[in-house]
Design a protein around this motif. Structure first.
Motif, PDB file in Angstrom:
ATOM      1  N   THR A 204     -10.886   4.723  -0.669  1.00  0.00           N
ATOM      2  CA  THR A 204     -11.161   3.424  -0.052  1.00  0.00           C
ATOM      3  C   THR A 204     -10.470   3.317   1.305  1.00  0.00           C
ATOM      4  O   THR A 204     -11.063   2.873   2.294  1.00  0.00           O
ATOM      5  CB  THR A 204     -10.697   2.274  -0.962  1.00  0.00           C
ATOM      6  N   LEU A 205      -9.204   3.754   1.377  1.00  0.00           N
ATOM      7  CA  LEU A 205      -8.472   3.703   2.641  1.00  0.00           C
ATOM      8  C   LEU A 205      -9.122   4.595   3.696  1.00  0.00           C
ATOM      9  O   LEU A 205      -9.269   4.201   4.862  1.00  0.00           O
ATOM     10  CB  LEU A 205      -7.025   4.144   2.425  1.00  0.00           C
ATOM     11  N   ILE A 206      -9.514   5.784   3.287  1.00  0.00           N
ATOM     12  CA  ILE A 206     -10.127   6.741   4.225  1.00  0.00           C
ATOM     13  C   ILE A 206     -11.463   6.212   4.734  1.00  0.00           C
ATOM     14  O   ILE A 206     -11.768   6.312   5.928  1.00  0.00           O
ATOM     15  CB  ILE A 206     -10.283   8.118   3.547  1.00  0.00           C
ATOM     16  N   ASN A 207     -12.248   5.616   3.844  1.00  0.00           N
ATOM     17  CA  ASN A 207     -13.555   5.069   4.245  1.00  0.00           C
ATOM     18  C   ASN A 207     -13.407   3.860   5.160  1.00  0.00           C
ATOM     19  O   ASN A 207     -14.171   3.699   6.125  1.00  0.00           O
ATOM     20  CB  ASN A 207     -14.374   4.702   3.009  1.00  0.00           C
ATOM     21  N   ARG A 208     -12.426   3.006   4.867  1.00  0.00           N
ATOM     22  CA  ARG A 208     -12.173   1.846   5.731  1.00  0.00           C
ATOM     23  C   ARG A 208     -11.740   2.303   7.120  1.00  0.00           C
ATOM     24  O   ARG A 208     -12.162   1.736   8.133  1.00  0.00           O
ATOM     25  CB  ARG A 208     -11.080   0.963   5.122  1.00  0.00           C
ATOM     26  N   ALA A 209     -10.882   3.320   7.158  1.00  0.00           N
ATOM     27  CA  ALA A 209     -10.422   3.856   8.434  1.00  0.00           C
ATOM     28  C   ALA A 209     -11.595   4.439   9.219  1.00  0.00           C
ATOM     29  O   ALA A 209     -11.720   4.218  10.436  1.00  0.00           O
ATOM     30  CB  ALA A 209      -9.347   4.917   8.200  1.00  0.00           C
ATOM     31  N   PHE A 210     -12.463   5.153   8.527  1.00  0.00           N
ATOM     32  CA  PHE A 210     -13.632   5.734   9.187  1.00  0.00           C
ATOM     33  C   PHE A 210     -14.519   4.647   9.795  1.00  0.00           C
ATOM     34  O   PHE A 210     -15.003   4.777  10.922  1.00  0.00           O
ATOM     35  CB  PHE A 210     -14.427   6.573   8.187  1.00  0.00           C
ATOM     36  N   ASP A 211     -14.712   3.573   9.054  1.00  0.00           N
ATOM     37  CA  ASP A 211     -15.534   2.472   9.552  1.00  0.00           C
ATOM     38  C   ASP A 211     -14.949   1.869  10.834  1.00  0.00           C
ATOM     39  O   ASP A 211     -15.690   1.382  11.698  1.00  0.00           O
ATOM     40  CB  ASP A 211     -15.671   1.380   8.487  1.00  0.00           C
ATOM     41  N   GLN A 212     -13.625   1.923  10.930  1.00  0.00           N
ATOM     42  CA  GLN A 212     -12.952   1.394  12.119  1.00  0.00           C
ATOM     43  C   GLN A 212     -12.857   2.427  13.248  1.00  0.00           C
ATOM     44  O   GLN A 212     -12.353   2.128  14.333  1.00  0.00           O
ATOM     45  CB  GLN A 212     -11.538   0.917  11.755  1.00  0.00           C
ATOM     46  N   GLY A 213     -13.314   3.662  12.967  1.00  0.00           N
ATOM     47  CA  GLY A 213     -13.331   4.683  14.004  1.00  0.00           C
ATOM     48  C   GLY A 213     -12.063   5.494  14.111  1.00  0.00           C
ATOM     49  O   GLY A 213     -11.636   5.852  15.215  1.00  0.00           O
ATOM     50  N   VAL A 214     -11.449   5.815  12.975  1.00  0.00           N
ATOM     51  CA  VAL A 214     -10.287   6.706  12.973  1.00  0.00           C
ATOM     52  C   VAL A 214     -10.396   7.630  11.762  1.00  0.00           C
ATOM     53  O   VAL A 214     -10.744   7.193  10.659  1.00  0.00           O
ATOM     54  CB  VAL A 214      -8.952   5.928  12.986  1.00  0.00           C
ATOM     55  N   LEU A 215     -10.142   8.913  11.968  1.00  0.00           N
ATOM     56  CA  LEU A 215     -10.289   9.920  10.917  1.00  0.00           C
ATOM     57  C   LEU A 215      -8.933  10.273  10.333  1.00  0.00           C
ATOM     58  O   LEU A 215      -7.997  10.621  11.063  1.00  0.00           O
ATOM     59  CB  LEU A 215     -10.942  11.190  11.480  1.00  0.00           C
ATOM     60  N   ILE A 216      -8.822  10.186   9.000  1.00  0.00           N
ATOM     61  CA  ILE A 216      -7.618  10.593   8.284  1.00  0.00           C
ATOM     62  C   ILE A 216      -8.027  11.394   7.058  1.00  0.00           C
ATOM     63  O   ILE A 216      -9.194  11.440   6.686  1.00  0.00           O
ATOM     64  CB  ILE A 216      -6.750   9.369   7.873  1.00  0.00           C
TER      65      ILE A 216
ATOM     66  N   ASN B 151      -1.589   2.748  -7.673  1.00  0.00           N
ATOM     67  CA  ASN B 151      -2.750   1.859  -7.856  1.00  0.00           C
ATOM     68  C   ASN B 151      -3.636   1.784  -6.615  1.00  0.00           C
ATOM     69  O   ASN B 151      -4.661   1.102  -6.620  1.00  0.00           O
ATOM     70  CB  ASN B 151      -2.275   0.448  -8.232  1.00  0.00           C
ATOM     71  N   VAL B 152      -3.253   2.477  -5.555  1.00  0.00           N
ATOM     72  CA  VAL B 152      -4.019   2.451  -4.305  1.00  0.00           C
ATOM     73  C   VAL B 152      -5.035   3.587  -4.303  1.00  0.00           C
ATOM     74  O   VAL B 152      -4.689   4.744  -4.580  1.00  0.00           O
ATOM     75  CB  VAL B 152      -3.077   2.579  -3.084  1.00  0.00           C
TER      76      VAL B 152
ATOM     77  N   LEU C  14       0.813  -1.216   0.000  1.00  0.00           N
ATOM     78  CA  LEU C  14       0.000   0.000   0.000  1.00  0.00           C
ATOM     79  C   LEU C  14       0.847   1.266   0.000  1.00  0.00           C
ATOM     80  O   LEU C  14       0.541   2.215  -0.726  1.00  0.00           O
ATOM     81  CB  LEU C  14      -0.919   0.022   1.233  1.00  0.00           C
ATOM     82  N   PHE C  15       1.908   1.261   0.822  1.00  0.00           N
ATOM     83  CA  PHE C  15       2.619   2.510   1.093  1.00  0.00           C
ATOM     84  C   PHE C  15       4.048   2.505   0.568  1.00  0.00           C
ATOM     85  O   PHE C  15       4.821   1.575   0.825  1.00  0.00           O
ATOM     86  CB  PHE C  15       2.612   2.786   2.594  1.00  0.00           C
TER      87      PHE C  15
ATOM     88  N   ARG D 250      -0.448  13.937  -4.626  1.00  0.00           N
ATOM     89  CA  ARG D 250       0.553  12.889  -4.842  1.00  0.00           C
ATOM     90  C   ARG D 250       0.125  11.562  -4.219  1.00  0.00           C
ATOM     91  O   ARG D 250       0.937  10.774  -3.740  1.00  0.00           O
ATOM     92  CB  ARG D 250       1.930  13.314  -4.303  1.00  0.00           C
ATOM     93  N   ASN D 251      -1.189  11.321  -4.172  1.00  0.00           N
ATOM     94  CA  ASN D 251      -1.753  10.072  -3.656  1.00  0.00           C
ATOM     95  C   ASN D 251      -1.256   9.776  -2.239  1.00  0.00           C
ATOM     96  O   ASN D 251      -0.722   8.704  -1.951  1.00  0.00           O
ATOM     97  CB  ASN D 251      -1.428   8.887  -4.577  1.00  0.00           C
ATOM     98  N   THR D 252      -1.478  10.749  -1.360  1.00  0.00           N
ATOM     99  CA  THR D 252      -0.953  10.684   0.002  1.00  0.00           C
ATOM    100  C   THR D 252      -2.072  10.710   1.034  1.00  0.00           C
ATOM    101  O   THR D 252      -2.981  11.536   0.953  1.00  0.00           O
ATOM    102  CB  THR D 252      -0.013  11.876   0.258  1.00  0.00           C
TER     103      THR D 252
END
Length: 394
Positions: A346-358, A341-342, A323-324, A363-365
């Motif tokens: 999707t990463l931000i939404n998955r993190a939100f579902d787990q209860g963390v905000l990013i 390709n990441v 991923l990184f 530059r795909n960061t």
């Protein structure tokens, strides 16, 4: 209920997530259903002393019960105190103009530079050079100063002239002409991918511009107020700009912007102004925030948080090499550079579902801007939740 109300009455200018936060405690937010979230965004770098900070709340309550606003036609005691504190912490002999936001601060900086170009040179100088991937605000002028084509929509044209962009710092030298009055840079490009510039190249540029009497404007809207580890990223880089702009973390959530300059005699009475800028409420907030963060820095707690957050960031980057690509940024202005390709959303939404905000950045960061007062326990919990979010994607 409130989602429908928002959709009906608020202009649709943001890609809303309709979570309804009701309370916060330091780096933890709680929604109306009681779910908690670790906040690695701090309101995009604004809530520098955390949510629900008792000291800030008490200071604001005291101020509200006395005076909120009179206008800049009269002495504003906390404004004078805040300007003095900014000068002391910066280490520079600066005067400060107070505005309401980072965009307003950058507008003020551009106006100041153009007035300098009018007064200083026989032939008027007005051109400002910025960098690609930069971000300087949402007003017509600061959008034009922003070095990203996606912000220069034809719908808003015509834009003010006098702005040009270079790919990197080393290209600036060849772009300067006899109408150039200033170079405007961020030391870490936040929106542009949390990308810091090399200290040596910044110092070289600063020295060159000073020798040519061309102004160096450093946009510290996001890097300022201890987010880099020092009061200013400028201090970290060992330079003395002509103009520095601040906003975001300075008020801890209360809107405020600031233009700092060593050229205290350029603006005269009537040259610039703001109805709300620097009022009792915003500058009282600024005074309290700086007192809190100065103490946090002097105690060593701020540096300890930086080191610990960095270690956890490196751990998660190594855990997900698919991923990184790398860890970027400095202080508590950090990023995880993703491979092309990441999908960031999707990463931000998955993190939100787990209860963390990013957040996302150029530059795909993935961008992380936690409150500067974040606890070790909140850091641990936040990265535990990120780990759970990324497991299903690796």
């Amino acid at each position: 209920m409130y989602e429908n109300m928002d959709k009906e009455y608020v202009l649709n200018t943001y890609p809303r997530n309709y979570v309804n936060f009701k309370q916060g405690k330091n780096a933890t937010l709680f929604d109306d259903k009681g779910k908690d979230y670790i906040d690695f965004t701090s309101g995009i770098g604004v809530s520098s002393v955390g949510h629900g900070n008792a000291r800030l709340a008490d200071a604001l309550s005291d101020q509200v019960h006395n005076l909120i606003h009179t206008s800049n036609l009269f002495l504003i005691e906390p404004q004078a105190k805040l300007a003095k504190k900014i000068a002391e912490l910066s280490g520079f002999d600066v005067g400060t103009f107070f505005a309401n936001s980072g965009a307003e601060a950058n507008e003020g900086a551009i106006k100041l530079a153009r007035m300098y170009g009018e007064k200083k040179f026989k032939n008027k100088r007005y051109k400002v050079i910025t960098l690609e991937h930069s971000f300087h605000g949402r007003t017509i002028t600061t959008v034009k100063a922003t070095g990203q084509d996606s912000f220069h929509k034809s719908d808003f044209s015509p834009y003010p002239d006098g702005f040009s962009y270079n790919k990197d710092i080393n290209d600036i030298y060849n772009s300067i002409d006899d109408e150039t009055v200033a170079v405007m840079i961020e030391l870490v490009q936040g929106e542009g991918g949390v990308e810091p510039f090399e200290k040596e190249e910044v110092q070289k540029l600063a020295a060159f511009l000073k020798s040519k009497e061309i102004l160096l404007i450093v946009d510290e809207v996001q890097t300022g107020v201890f987010r880099s580890g020092e009061f200013l990223a400028t201090n970290l880089y060992g330079i003395e700009p002509d103009i520095i702009t601040l906003a975001k973390g300075l008020g801890g959530g209360v809107p405020i912007g600031a233009v700092l300059t060593i050229h205290k005699d350029i603006f005269e009475v009537g040259d610039h102004g703001s109805t709300f800028g620097g009022n009792f409420l915003s500058t009282r907030a600024g005074c309290e925030v700086l007192d809190i963060l100065e103490g946090y820095k002097n105690s060593g707690e701020l540096d300890e948080s930086f080191i610990y957050f960095e270690s956890k960031l490196q751990e998660i980057a190594k855990a997900y090499p698919a991923l990184f690509e790398k860890v970027v940024g400095l202080g508590l202005m950090r990023g995880l550079r993703c491979f092309e390709n990441v999908d960031l959303s999707t990463l931000i939404n998955r993190a939100f579902d787990q209860g963390v905000l990013i957040l996302k950045a150029g530059r795909n960061t993935l961008r992380l801007l936690p409150p500067l007062t974040i606890s070790k326990e909140e850091i641990d919990e936040g990265f535990k939740r990120l780990d759970n979010a990324f497991k299903v994607l690796s």
